[in-house]
Design a protein around this motif. Structure first.
Motif, PDB file in Angstrom:
ATOM      1  N   LEU A 130      -3.924  16.691   3.627  1.00 26.94           N
ATOM      2  CA  LEU A 130      -3.621  17.262   4.940  1.00 26.94           C
ATOM      3  C   LEU A 130      -4.743  18.199   5.390  1.00 26.94           C
ATOM      4  O   LEU A 130      -5.135  18.194   6.546  1.00 26.94           O
ATOM      5  CB  LEU A 130      -2.298  18.028   4.899  1.00 26.94           C
ATOM      6  N   ILE A 131      -5.233  18.999   4.442  1.00 28.43           N
ATOM      7  CA  ILE A 131      -6.318  19.935   4.779  1.00 28.43           C
ATOM      8  C   ILE A 131      -7.529  19.147   5.274  1.00 28.43           C
ATOM      9  O   ILE A 131      -8.162  19.487   6.265  1.00 28.43           O
ATOM     10  CB  ILE A 131      -6.723  20.758   3.544  1.00 28.43           C
ATOM     11  N   ASN A 132      -7.814  18.096   4.570  1.00 29.26           N
ATOM     12  CA  ASN A 132      -8.936  17.256   4.973  1.00 29.26           C
ATOM     13  C   ASN A 132      -8.717  16.720   6.397  1.00 29.26           C
ATOM     14  O   ASN A 132      -9.623  16.729   7.236  1.00 29.26           O
ATOM     15  CB  ASN A 132      -9.075  16.118   3.963  1.00 29.26           C
TER      16      ASN A 132
ATOM     17  N   PHE B 167     -10.362  26.842   7.618  1.00 30.55           N
ATOM     18  CA  PHE B 167     -10.092  25.650   6.804  1.00 30.55           C
ATOM     19  C   PHE B 167     -10.667  25.749   5.403  1.00 30.55           C
ATOM     20  O   PHE B 167     -10.044  25.341   4.440  1.00 30.55           O
ATOM     21  CB  PHE B 167     -10.624  24.421   7.523  1.00 30.55           C
ATOM     22  N   LYS B 168     -11.876  26.314   5.314  1.00 32.57           N
ATOM     23  CA  LYS B 168     -12.508  26.425   4.001  1.00 32.57           C
ATOM     24  C   LYS B 168     -11.655  27.333   3.109  1.00 32.57           C
ATOM     25  O   LYS B 168     -11.360  27.012   1.968  1.00 32.57           O
ATOM     26  CB  LYS B 168     -13.925  26.998   4.172  1.00 32.57           C
ATOM     27  N   ARG B 169     -11.206  28.454   3.666  1.00 33.11           N
ATOM     28  CA  ARG B 169     -10.366  29.392   2.911  1.00 33.11           C
ATOM     29  C   ARG B 169      -9.085  28.714   2.478  1.00 33.11           C
ATOM     30  O   ARG B 169      -8.666  28.822   1.329  1.00 33.11           O
ATOM     31  CB  ARG B 169     -10.009  30.585   3.802  1.00 33.11           C
ATOM     32  N   LEU B 170      -8.478  28.011   3.428  1.00 29.71           N
ATOM     33  CA  LEU B 170      -7.213  27.334   3.152  1.00 29.71           C
ATOM     34  C   LEU B 170      -7.414  26.323   2.035  1.00 29.71           C
ATOM     35  O   LEU B 170      -6.623  26.246   1.081  1.00 29.71           O
ATOM     36  CB  LEU B 170      -6.765  26.632   4.430  1.00 29.71           C
ATOM     37  N   GLU B 171      -8.514  25.606   2.129  1.00 29.17           N
ATOM     38  CA  GLU B 171      -8.799  24.580   1.133  1.00 29.17           C
ATOM     39  C   GLU B 171      -9.014  25.206  -0.248  1.00 29.17           C
ATOM     40  O   GLU B 171      -8.466  24.746  -1.239  1.00 29.17           O
ATOM     41  CB  GLU B 171     -10.049  23.798   1.551  1.00 29.17           C
ATOM     42  N   ASP B 172      -9.802  26.270  -0.264  1.00 32.04           N
ATOM     43  CA  ASP B 172     -10.061  26.951  -1.528  1.00 32.04           C
ATOM     44  C   ASP B 172      -8.755  27.407  -2.171  1.00 32.04           C
ATOM     45  O   ASP B 172      -8.549  27.245  -3.371  1.00 32.04           O
ATOM     46  CB  ASP B 172     -10.980  28.159  -1.306  1.00 32.04           C
ATOM     47  N   LYS B 173      -7.889  27.969  -1.331  1.00 28.97           N
ATOM     48  CA  LYS B 173      -6.606  28.461  -1.841  1.00 28.97           C
ATOM     49  C   LYS B 173      -5.792  27.325  -2.424  1.00 28.97           C
ATOM     50  O   LYS B 173      -5.216  27.448  -3.502  1.00 28.97           O
ATOM     51  CB  LYS B 173      -5.828  29.115  -0.701  1.00 28.97           C
TER      52      LYS B 173
ATOM     53  N   LEU C   7      -6.874  24.423  -3.498  1.00 28.68           N
ATOM     54  CA  LEU C   7      -7.507  23.906  -4.711  1.00 28.68           C
ATOM     55  C   LEU C   7      -7.171  24.799  -5.904  1.00 28.68           C
ATOM     56  O   LEU C   7      -6.866  24.317  -6.995  1.00 28.68           O
ATOM     57  CB  LEU C   7      -9.024  23.830  -4.526  1.00 28.68           C
ATOM     58  N   GLU C   8      -7.175  26.111  -5.637  1.00 29.48           N
ATOM     59  CA  GLU C   8      -6.867  27.057  -6.689  1.00 29.48           C
ATOM     60  C   GLU C   8      -5.440  26.848  -7.182  1.00 29.48           C
ATOM     61  O   GLU C   8      -5.174  26.786  -8.372  1.00 29.48           O
ATOM     62  CB  GLU C   8      -7.017  28.464  -6.113  1.00 29.48           C
ATOM     63  N   ARG C   9      -4.548  26.699  -6.213  1.00 33.27           N
ATOM     64  CA  ARG C   9      -3.142  26.557  -6.544  1.00 33.27           C
ATOM     65  C   ARG C   9      -2.887  25.266  -7.329  1.00 33.27           C
ATOM     66  O   ARG C   9      -2.020  25.207  -8.186  1.00 33.27           O
ATOM     67  CB  ARG C   9      -2.331  26.540  -5.251  1.00 33.27           C
ATOM     68  N   TYR C  10      -3.669  24.265  -7.037  1.00 32.75           N
ATOM     69  CA  TYR C  10      -3.486  22.982  -7.721  1.00 32.75           C
ATOM     70  C   TYR C  10      -4.309  22.907  -8.987  1.00 32.75           C
ATOM     71  O   TYR C  10      -4.413  21.870  -9.596  1.00 32.75           O
ATOM     72  CB  TYR C  10      -3.866  21.830  -6.788  1.00 32.75           C
ATOM     73  N   GLY C  11      -4.960  24.042  -9.305  1.00 37.22           N
ATOM     74  CA  GLY C  11      -5.743  24.078 -10.528  1.00 37.22           C
ATOM     75  C   GLY C  11      -6.999  23.234 -10.442  1.00 37.22           C
ATOM     76  O   GLY C  11      -7.534  22.769 -11.434  1.00 37.22           O
ATOM     77  N   LEU C  12      -7.508  23.029  -9.236  1.00 37.31           N
ATOM     78  CA  LEU C  12      -8.695  22.180  -9.074  1.00 37.31           C
ATOM     79  C   LEU C  12      -9.933  23.006  -8.738  1.00 37.31           C
ATOM     80  O   LEU C  12     -11.009  22.470  -8.541  1.00 37.31           O
ATOM     81  CB  LEU C  12      -8.470  21.159  -7.960  1.00 37.31           C
TER      82      LEU C  12
END
Lengths: 342, 254
Positions: B174-176, B236-242, B244-249
């Motif tokens: 979705l972020i993408n 978007f970059k911040r959202l994505e980073d967050k 990714l972090e939450r998903y352990g990626l």
């Protein structure tokens, strides 16, 4: 180092593109092989149409010269083409022609073609019966900085109505003249200052009425240039006689329209059909022509007066009002020569 | 050298090269100098409509973006959920995605008139199909075991499952979709504003063209680039980073 070289090359290419100028192809007799002519798809450019239809350009230049006509929708585009050297001779309004000249300084006014020809129309439901009523109303102009915009600003200034978004001022919006009728029907605008034939057309369609007729539109009571002939400096330098030929063709066309108005309507229609795909009602053309003054003469003072309005409106930012001097821009020496030679 | 420093040096060099190019090659009015452009920025904010146009464009963009996100995600969900819809409408959406949304402007003008609605319509259209396709992919790629586990825990098969499980599980996709949708929306917006009328950056750009005001034109192009970069960077970059972090990626991206 290689990367630097690449960047430099790119920069050079880019700057070359920005300074590139088209060379004029010249035939064996020193005459240009081709003339690129710019006109509008509008009845006010009647003289140019007549000169094309009656072959006045061909007579002046000879049969071996190719005439490439480009029809534009508005003065800004034509002036851009003039400033970038894409056309040699153009019929255009003084507003955009002056704005772009003050930037590029590479073309000149060589003759007038007609004066006036614009009217202020108001929508029937808008209760606009005088210029004063335009306060708090939405008024359309064909494009920012064009001749009609300048006239409207002068009209509003005379009536003491400010231009802007605040209460008590007239709100100006841009609508191409061909969209104005739709905007009147959709009740999106209350009035418009438009060149002919659009004013007559709106009146005939029964959606609007004329508030200020063409001979009351400022500056100079309708006697201000609306279509002028401009020629590029490059063409003027190398092909002065050909420009003179164009000036003569314009004069002959004006004379023809005055002598045989009925015949001209048909010819104008032919060219309009060529440029915009469809013609106009002949009565409409007749009504439009009756609202303008055909003349090759240009009053530089009037043009300067109009340009000062443009400077006030901040359309022209790099020239101060006190420094404005259009005597270099308007070069009527060819017109004088043609007139005397006749 | 840190990234910020490198970027700063590069930008300074770019400005110097630009000004030098203007002076050496004599671009004249065709391409403005650094100082002219700065002057246009100043003028635009002090006398002109630059700020007003920026705000108007942003509002239009956000409204259209919200519409397209809601519509796009819903469509994507329906496509992923119902085979029939996917085979029929989903197929059409793929075709629709290939049409540049500005191609709908002539229709939009006839349907809604030369106004705000037309621009919002084509801007929303620009992002909707991308959103629909990425959310569809996102939801289709959810491991079935998640859904089964969720259902065992009592989310049922409907709205609750969608909100609580499917949306979070499909988040990376979705972020993408949001990012590309945002970029598409920007393009459609500026293109739409160039043609349709109203206050906005595209309209101001058109005014600049009509008046041969190249500093103003460049100013707006830079504004669009800056706004695009900033929104991507801070949103978007911040959202994505967050995420990714939450998903352990977070560690997996270099």
């Amino acid at each position: 180092m290689r990367r630097m070289a690449w960047m430099l090359t790119m920069l050079l290419i880019a700057s070359w593109m920005m300074t590139a100028c088209g060379e004029i192809a010249v035939g064996p007799n020193g005459k240009a092989k081709k003339v690129r002519l710019g006109v509008f798809k509008n009845v006010t450019h009647a003289a140019a149409y007549i000169a094309l239809e009656n072959g006045y350009f061909k007579q002046a230049w000879g049969d071996d010269v190719e005439i490439e006509v480009t029809a534009f929708d508005n003065g800004s585009d034509l002036s851009i083409a003039m400033a970038t050297g894409d056309i040699d001779i153009g019929f255009v309004g003084p507003g955009p022609a002056t704005t772009f000249y003050l930037k590029s300084k590479n073309y000149r006014v060589v003759s007038g073609s007609n004066n006036g020809g614009a009217v202020l129309v108001a929508s029937n439901g808008s209760n606009v019966n005088s210029v004063k009523d335009l306060a708090d109303k939405t008024v359309a102009i064909p494009s920012k900085g064009n001749t009609n915009d300048i006239s409207l600003r002068m009209l509003l200034q005379q009536a003491g109505v400010p231009v802007g978004k605040s209460e008590g001022s007239a709100h100006l919006i841009v609508r191409s003249p061909s969209d104005t009728l739709i905007s009147f029907r959709q009740k999106e605008i209350d009035a418009a200052l438009v060149p002919e034939p659009w004013g007559t057309q709106i009146e005939k369609a029964g959606v609007g009425h004329i508030v200020v007729d063409w001979d009351q539109i400022p500056p100079n009571h309708g006697d201000y240039p609306t279509v002028i002939m401009v020629a590029s400096d490059q063409f003027l330098k190398g092909q002065r006689d050909m420009v003179k030929g164009a000036v003569r063709a314009n004069l002959e066309a004006i004379a023809f329209m005055k002598e045989q108005p009925d015949k001209s309507y048909e010819l104008i229609n032919n060219e309009l059909k060529k440029f915009s795909g469809k013609g106009l009602d002949k009565a409409l053309i007749k009504a439009s022509i009756s609202r303008l003054k055909l003349t090759p003469d240009i009053d530089v003072k009037v043009m300067e007066e109009m340009t000062r309005v443009s400077i006030d409106a901040r359309y022209i930012k790099d020239v101060r009002k006190e420094d404005l001097d259009l005597s270099q821009f308007v070069d009527l020496s060819l017109l004088e020569e043609v007139k005397q030679g006749k | 050298m840190s990234t910020a420093l490198r970027r700063t040096i590069f930008l300074v060099l770019l400005l110097i090269a630009w000004e030098a190019g203007f002076r050496i090659f004599g671009w004249g009015w065709k391409f403005p100098s650094v100082t002219q452009t700065l002057q246009a920025f100043y003028d635009g904010y002090v006398h002109g409509e630059l700020l007003q146009a920026t705000i108007a464009s942003m509002i239009r963009l956000i409204v259209s973006f919200v519409i397209s996100t809601v519509v796009g995600t819903t469509l994507g969900f329906l496509f992923a959920r119902y085979r029939l819809l996917d085979d029929t409408i989903g197929f059409v959406v793929v075709a629709l995605q290939t049409i540049p949304s500005i191609a709908w402007l002539p229709f939009a003008i006839i349907w809604f008139g030369l106004n705000e609605t037309s621009v919002i319509f084509i801007t929303a259209l620009g992002a909707t199909w991308t959103m629909a396709l990425s959310s569809r992919t996102g939801i289709k790629n959810i491991p079935p075991i998640y859904l089964r586990a969720a259902q065992t825990m009592g989310t049922g098969n409907g709205f609750k499952l969608f909100i609580q499980v499917m949306i979070p599980a499909a988040f990376p996709y979705l972020i993408n979709g949001l990012r590309t949708g945002w970029a598409f929306a920007w393009r459609a917006l500026v293109a739409g504003e160039l043609i349709a009328k109203g206050v906005g950056l595209g309209q101001l750009l058109q005014d600049g063209r009509n008046l041969g005001d190249t500093p103003l034109m460049l100013c707006i192009v830079i504004m669009i680039a800056v706004l695009g970069t900033l929104s991507d960077h801070f949103c978007f970059k911040r959202l994505e980073d967050k995420v990714l972090e939450r998903y352990g990626l977070a560690g997996s991206k270099s």
